[in-house]
Design a protein around this motif. Structure first.
Motif, short mmCIF file in Angstrom:
data_model
loop_
_atom_site.label_atom_id
_atom_site.label_comp_id
_atom_site.label_asym_id
_atom_site.label_seq_id
_atom_site.Cartn_x
_atom_site.Cartn_y
_atom_site.Cartn_z
N ARG A 9 0.82 -1.22 0.00
CA ARG A 9 0.00 0.00 0.00
C ARG A 9 0.86 1.26 0.00
O ARG A 9 0.56 2.22 -0.72
N ALA A 10 1.92 1.27 0.80
CA ALA A 10 2.77 2.46 0.87
C ALA A 10 3.42 2.75 -0.47
O ALA A 10 3.53 3.91 -0.89
N MET A 11 3.83 1.68 -1.18
CA MET A 11 4.46 1.87 -2.49
C MET A 11 3.45 2.34 -3.53
O MET A 11 3.80 3.08 -4.45
N VAL A 12 2.20 1.90 -3.39
CA VAL A 12 1.15 2.42 -4.27
C VAL A 12 1.07 3.94 -4.12
O VAL A 12 1.04 4.69 -5.10
N GLY A 13 1.07 4.39 -2.86
CA GLY A 13 1.00 5.82 -2.59
C GLY A 13 2.18 6.58 -3.16
O GLY A 13 2.02 7.64 -3.77
N ARG A 14 3.38 6.03 -2.98
CA ARG A 14 4.58 6.72 -3.46
C ARG A 14 4.62 6.79 -4.99
O ARG A 14 5.01 7.82 -5.55
N LEU A 124 -4.96 15.68 -14.27
CA LEU A 124 -4.78 14.32 -13.73
C LEU A 124 -5.89 14.05 -12.74
O LEU A 124 -6.06 14.80 -11.78
N GLN A 125 -6.63 12.99 -13.00
CA GLN A 125 -7.73 12.59 -12.11
C GLN A 125 -7.31 11.36 -11.32
O GLN A 125 -7.03 10.30 -11.88
N LEU A 126 -7.24 11.50 -10.00
CA LEU A 126 -6.96 10.38 -9.12
C LEU A 126 -8.26 9.65 -8.82
O LEU A 126 -9.28 10.28 -8.54
N LEU A 127 -8.22 8.32 -8.89
CA LEU A 127 -9.41 7.50 -8.68
C LEU A 127 -9.12 6.36 -7.72
O LEU A 127 -8.01 5.82 -7.69
N GLY A 128 -10.12 6.00 -6.95
CA GLY A 128 -10.12 4.74 -6.22
C GLY A 128 -11.11 3.82 -6.92
O GLY A 128 -11.65 4.15 -7.98
N ILE A 129 -11.37 2.67 -6.34
CA ILE A 129 -12.35 1.74 -6.90
C ILE A 129 -13.06 1.04 -5.76
O ILE A 129 -12.43 0.62 -4.78
N GLY A 130 -14.38 0.96 -5.86
CA GLY A 130 -15.15 0.25 -4.84
C GLY A 130 -15.17 -1.24 -5.10
O GLY A 130 -14.84 -1.71 -6.21
N THR A 131 -15.54 -2.01 -4.12
CA THR A 131 -15.57 -3.47 -4.29
C THR A 131 -16.61 -3.89 -5.32
O THR A 131 -16.52 -4.99 -5.88
N LEU A 191 -5.64 5.37 -11.32
CA LEU A 191 -6.48 4.61 -10.40
C LEU A 191 -5.58 3.84 -9.44
O LEU A 191 -4.64 3.16 -9.87
N VAL A 192 -5.86 3.94 -8.15
CA VAL A 192 -5.06 3.25 -7.14
C VAL A 192 -5.95 2.29 -6.35
O VAL A 192 -7.13 2.56 -6.12
N ALA A 193 -5.36 1.17 -5.96
CA ALA A 193 -6.09 0.19 -5.16
C ALA A 193 -5.09 -0.69 -4.43
O ALA A 193 -3.98 -0.92 -4.92
N ASP A 194 -5.49 -1.18 -3.28
CA ASP A 194 -4.64 -2.11 -2.52
C ASP A 194 -5.53 -3.06 -1.73
O ASP A 194 -6.67 -2.75 -1.41
N GLY A 195 -4.99 -4.22 -1.44
CA GLY A 195 -5.69 -5.18 -0.60
C GLY A 195 -6.44 -6.24 -1.40
O GLY A 195 -6.92 -6.00 -2.51
N THR A 196 -6.56 -7.43 -0.80
CA THR A 196 -7.24 -8.54 -1.46
C THR A 196 -8.71 -8.25 -1.69
O THR A 196 -9.32 -8.79 -2.64
N HIS A 197 -9.33 -7.41 -0.85
CA HIS A 197 -10.75 -7.11 -1.00
C HIS A 197 -11.04 -6.31 -2.26
O HIS A 197 -12.20 -6.23 -2.69
N LYS A 198 -10.00 -5.76 -2.90
CA LYS A 198 -10.19 -5.01 -4.14
C LYS A 198 -9.79 -5.84 -5.37
O LYS A 198 -9.95 -5.38 -6.51
N ALA A 199 -9.28 -7.03 -5.17
CA ALA A 199 -8.73 -7.81 -6.28
C ALA A 199 -9.78 -8.14 -7.34
O ALA A 199 -9.50 -8.06 -8.55
N VAL A 227 -2.97 2.35 -13.84
CA VAL A 227 -3.53 1.64 -12.68
C VAL A 227 -2.36 1.23 -11.80
O VAL A 227 -1.47 0.50 -12.24
N VAL A 228 -2.36 1.72 -10.56
CA VAL A 228 -1.28 1.42 -9.61
C VAL A 228 -1.87 0.58 -8.48
O VAL A 228 -2.73 1.06 -7.74
N ILE A 229 -1.40 -0.65 -8.34
CA ILE A 229 -1.99 -1.58 -7.38
C ILE A 229 -0.88 -2.36 -6.67
O ILE A 229 0.22 -2.50 -7.18
N ASP A 230 -1.22 -2.87 -5.49
CA ASP A 230 -0.25 -3.70 -4.78
C ASP A 230 -0.44 -5.17 -5.15
O ASP A 230 -1.36 -5.53 -5.90
N GLU A 231 0.44 -6.01 -4.64
CA GLU A 231 0.41 -7.43 -4.98
C GLU A 231 -0.94 -8.06 -4.65
O GLU A 231 -1.46 -8.88 -5.41
N ALA A 232 -1.51 -7.66 -3.51
CA ALA A 232 -2.78 -8.26 -3.09
C ALA A 232 -3.91 -7.88 -4.03
O ALA A 232 -4.74 -8.72 -4.40
N ALA A 233 -3.96 -6.62 -4.45
CA ALA A 233 -5.03 -6.18 -5.35
C ALA A 233 -4.85 -6.74 -6.75
O ALA A 233 -5.81 -6.79 -7.53
#
Length: 258
Positions: A9-14, A124-131, A191-199, A227-233
């Motif tokens: 998650r921290a690396m997604v942010g960076r 530049l539009q920053l986005l999240g994503i819902g489940t 678009l940024v996302a992290d965690g298995t719940h977003k996979a 799209v910037v995501i962590d391993e879990a997502a």
């Protein structure tokens, strides 16, 4: 799309913060699209440590709850002020949030949409994503041509957002949100996302069909989406090895490709 898979998650942010940094440095009067929720928070935290001049930067929030006091700690006006304006030192007069308490909500939505266009549009539009695949508060079934508007929140979204309130019953039932058509007009999407719940949602948005039942899949139509995501997502993506390849071939000292 460019798919960037990082460790956590921290690396997604960076990484996402670095893309915003590039935008602000190349365009000092940049217009940023600002997302709320939990996913963008590491991005704003990473931006705090960067030596950027925010003087002429403008921002537009993606959405706001309807009928919630602007000073309520969970209104998006408060979140944007706390996490973006105060944290980074932006000029609050240049940062705009939809008016969820307007006497004429439809007019307020139209005015907000018009204000974005009057600035020349979002750089530049920053986005999240819902489940459930929503972006902004564009729930499944939203038109890809939709503009900023009043919309109802699904039970899924209200339940997910109840962690910010004392109970789900306190989560507003309606919102003003930028439409998918509005979002797609931004020059760049991140678009940024992290965690298995977003996979599952990430896999549908990136590799699934373009469908209104997964609003985030609209990013497949954009000419410059990252799209910037962590391993879990990234866990449910079928082409992870492909996404991990460099964007262009890397040559060895002898000139051979590797």
């Amino acid at each position: 799309m460019e798919i960037v898979i990082v460790k956590d998650r921290a690396m997604v942010g960076r990484h996402a913060a670095g893309l915003i940094e590039q935008t602000v440095k190349s365009r000092p009067a940049a217009v940023l699209g600002l997302a709320t929720g939990s996913s963008p928070l590491p991005v704003y935290e990473a931006l705090e440590g960067k030596n950027l001049d925010w003087t002429d930067v403008s921002g537009f929030a993606l959405d706001e709850y309807v009928d919630i006091p602007a000073r309520h700690p969970q209104s998006y006006a408060s979140v944007i002020r706390r996490e973006v304006v105060d944290r980074l030192g932006l000029d609050g007069r240049r940062v705009h949030v939809p008016d969820g308490r307007a006497s004429d909500l439809d007019a307020a939505a139209r005015q907000f949409d018009g204000a974005i266009r009057e600035t020349g549009g979002v750089d530049l539009q920053l986005l999240g994503i819902g489940t459930n695949g929503h972006v902004g508060f564009n729930e499944p079934g939203s038109s890809f041509a939709s503009r900023t508007r009043v919309a109802a929140l699904t039970a899924n979204t209200r339940e997910a957002n109840s962690r910010f309130f004392d109970s789900v019953h306190q989560v507003p039932t309606h919102c003003i949100t930028q439409g998918l058509g509005t979002i797609l007009e931004a020059r760049r999407l991140v678009l940024v996302a992290d965690g298995t719940h977003k996979a599952e949602a990430v896999a549908r948005a990136v590799e699934g069909p373009v469908t209104s039942m997964c609003p985030a899949s609209a990013i497949q139509l954009h000419p410059w989406a990252t799209v910037v995501i962590d391993e879990a997502a990234a866990a449910k993506l079928t082409m992870q090895d492909y996404y991990r390849q460099p964007a262009s071939p890397v040559r060895t000292e002898t000139g051979a490709l590797r």
